[in-house]
Design an enzyme around this catalytic site. Structure first.
Site: not given
Length: 585
Positions: A164, A435-437, A442
């Protein structure tokens, strides 16, 4: 250090007795033909063996050796390629993939437990397969039939990997500033040029091709589009061709996860293929993002379980000091498990881990119904997935780091040195909050979009369902039931107050989001503990039943009060946070 052992009895209990997986699967024809409890247990037994015998042995050596970038190649640690070959040949990469394209078609309720085992055994290794599964999910949801047929079978089989590619040096969480460009070509494909950073699994020697999902901008457009960009070109027959001008600029030098290749990726007129509609790339990418958010929550959960096993084993073996009131055996020193503070730490880890597993399974269940269900059941599950996903990512990964640090404290000075292995868990899981926001993002998504975005409709629906379920439970302490029920209503009250203020005080959501998510997490963990303790009463193993009662009592009495603290922080609003002038920071 003792080898990892999957908590299979706990996992089966959750599936079978707490969330009634057999009934869920039977109600979904697309799943029912693939799995029942016997099949699920066989898969989990094998996943336990794979995690223990294949993945755990390369965890420490992979951390010590790390990934190497040499002569334009990214080389993974010794043993990784062989382990990946065996792992992919076993079908684990495509466990929940589409059966008609080479996947096994297993439900996500089962998949989250298999993922937990793998993350407990080896965080860094498990990320490679997770990225591939997420990329495949996105391609299946938004790609053309041609792209799906050409790429997905090779990704589900593990022959090709996925990645990604979003972040750029000047554009992290705010992707509007990306500069990667996509220029249309005469054959309908696109020429992709630009650079990305922090790309997990961006390149490696585990597979013969890496399929990148790249965010880029079309000419004269401020919108963001999504493109499939293979490292090696693939011809119409599916055969690999020449290089696609996708190269690694460098690998990141990280605090942990040293065996996971985190790359700077460069695209120099690389050929790419549009996924979804132009300028709708973020919508498509969020299919993968949400998959990875849950996966990273599971990373935190897997860390928690591994940390508990390591600390509990150590506490039973390490002799130091004498029990308060004198040694029960008359010994001059006792195992540290006799000490109240050590027990407190172990119980903290355990109750958060087991409730966290319940959150993961519930989220997986709702994903299964949202994907395979019909009508209002499907629509409701989709609402619950939206509500639960940011909580699963943030609360599980926050508690995962807490568990690793707490377990390290159980080890004392031995936890700070290399040999025990617990310090690696601390380093490896620290990234999960980022990571991943980041977990702050979140929480803002949770409170700003999922809770107040629909004026509390989804939250109220979920809370009402939990309250109804609590009222129907047998064999639970009435005071505990009343406490959790009251706190569920307090969540609604606090959220309503924020909802009323969000227009006049636009900073209130950003300032209160983390506390609200943490309050929600602690309250629903209390709900899960009542579900588990109630269901365990009828368990055939009376020690298992008693254990659940002790753990439930500990959580309600010792951990649940944290929800009241966080709710008090939410009610305090944003004033003392936003009032101080920037110049005084």
């Amino acid at each position: 250090m003792n080898p990892y052992q999957a908590p299979l009895a706990e996992m089966k209990f959750l599936l079978d007795k707490v969330f009634d997986a057999p009934q869920t699967w039977a109600s979904l024809p697309a799943i029912a033909e693939n799995v029942d409890m016997d099949t699920a247990m066989a898969i989990m037994d094998e996943a336990d063996k794979i995690s223990r015998e294949l993945l755990h042995p390369i965890n420490r050596s992979g951390d010590e050796q790390g990934v190497v970038h040499q002569d334009d190649k990214v080389i993974t640690p010794d043993g990784y390629k062989e382990a990946y070959t065996q792992y992919s040949e076993g079908g684990w990469v495509g466990l929940c993939g589409e059966p008609d394209l080479g996947g096994m078609g297993m439900p996500k309720m089962l998949g989250v437990l298999v993922d937990e085992m793998a993350y407990s055994a080896c965080n860094a290794f498990t990320l490679y397969g997770s990225l591939t599964a997420g990329a495949a999910l996105c391609i299946n949801a938004h790609g053309s039939d041609e792209l799906k047929e050409k790429y997905l079978p090779m990704m589900y089989s593990g022959d090709w990997a996925g990645a990604m590619d979003m972040t750029e040096p000047q554009a992290g969480s705010d992707l509007r500033g990306i500069r990667t460009k996509a220029v249309p070509l005469d054959d309908g494909s696109f020429s992709i040029t630009g650079s990305k950073i922090f790309i997990t699994g961006g390149d490696h020697d585990l597979t013969e091709n890496v399929i990148h999902l790249v965010l880029a901008k079309l000419p004269d457009s401020n919108g963001i589009s999504l493109f499939l960009v293979p490292k090696i070109k693939v011809d119409d027959s599916g055969a690999l061709g020449e290089s696609n001008n996708v190269t690694v600029g460098s690998i990141e030098h990280k605090m942990g996860l040293k065996a996971s290749a985190t790359c700077v990726m460069n695209y120099d007129d690389a050929q790419g293929y549009l996924i979804g509609k132009p300028n709708r790339g973020l919508v498509c990418m969020f299919t993968m993002m949400n998959y990875e958010r849950l996966a990273i929550g599971i990373q935190g959960l897997g860390t928690s379980q591994a940390a508990y096993q390591m600390a509990a084993d150590y506490a039973k073996e390490r002799v130091q000091g004498v029990a308060a009131g004198g040694s029960p055996t008359g010994a001059s020193s006792d195992p540290i498990i006799v000490h109240g503070d050590v027990r407190r730490m172990l119980l903290n880890i355990r109750v958060l881990t087991e409730a966290g597993r319940a959150l993961a399974v519930l989220t997986g269940q709702q994903l299964d119904i949202a994907k395979y269900g019909e009508g209002e059941a499907q629509a409701k599950a989709s609402r619950y997935v939206g509500l639960l996903t940011p909580v699963a990512k943030a609360f599980l990964s926050d508690r995962g780091l807490d568990a690793a640090i707490t377990a390290q404290q159980v080890f004392g000075g031995h936890g700070y040195i290399r040999e025990t292995g617990i310090e690696q868990l601390v380093r490896d899981t620290r990234i999960a909050q980022i990571y991943e926001g980041t977990n702050g993002i979140q929480a803002i998504d949770f409170l700003g979009r999922k809770v107040t975005g629909d004026n509390l409709a989804a939250l109220t629906e979920f809370v009402n369902e939990c309250t109804t379920k609590l009222a129907s439970l047998d064999n639970v302490d009435e005071a505990h039931r009343a406490k959790v029920t009251d706190l569920l209503q307090q969540l609604i009250s606090a959220a309503s107050d924020i909802n009323d203020k969000k227009i006049d005080k636009p900073a209130v959501i950003n300032a209160c989001a983390v506390d609200f998510l943490d309050a929600f997490g602690h309250v629903i963990y209390g709900y899960f503990w009542l579900l588990m303790s109630g269901a365990a009463v009828a368990h055939s193993d009376k020690e298992f039943s008693a254990q659940k009662r002790y753990l439930s009592d500990f959580y309600i009495n010792k951990m649940l009060p944290k929800a009241e603290y966080h709710l008090a922080q939410v009610r305090a609003g944003d004033g003392t946070i936003m009032d101080m002038p920037e110049s005084l920071f």
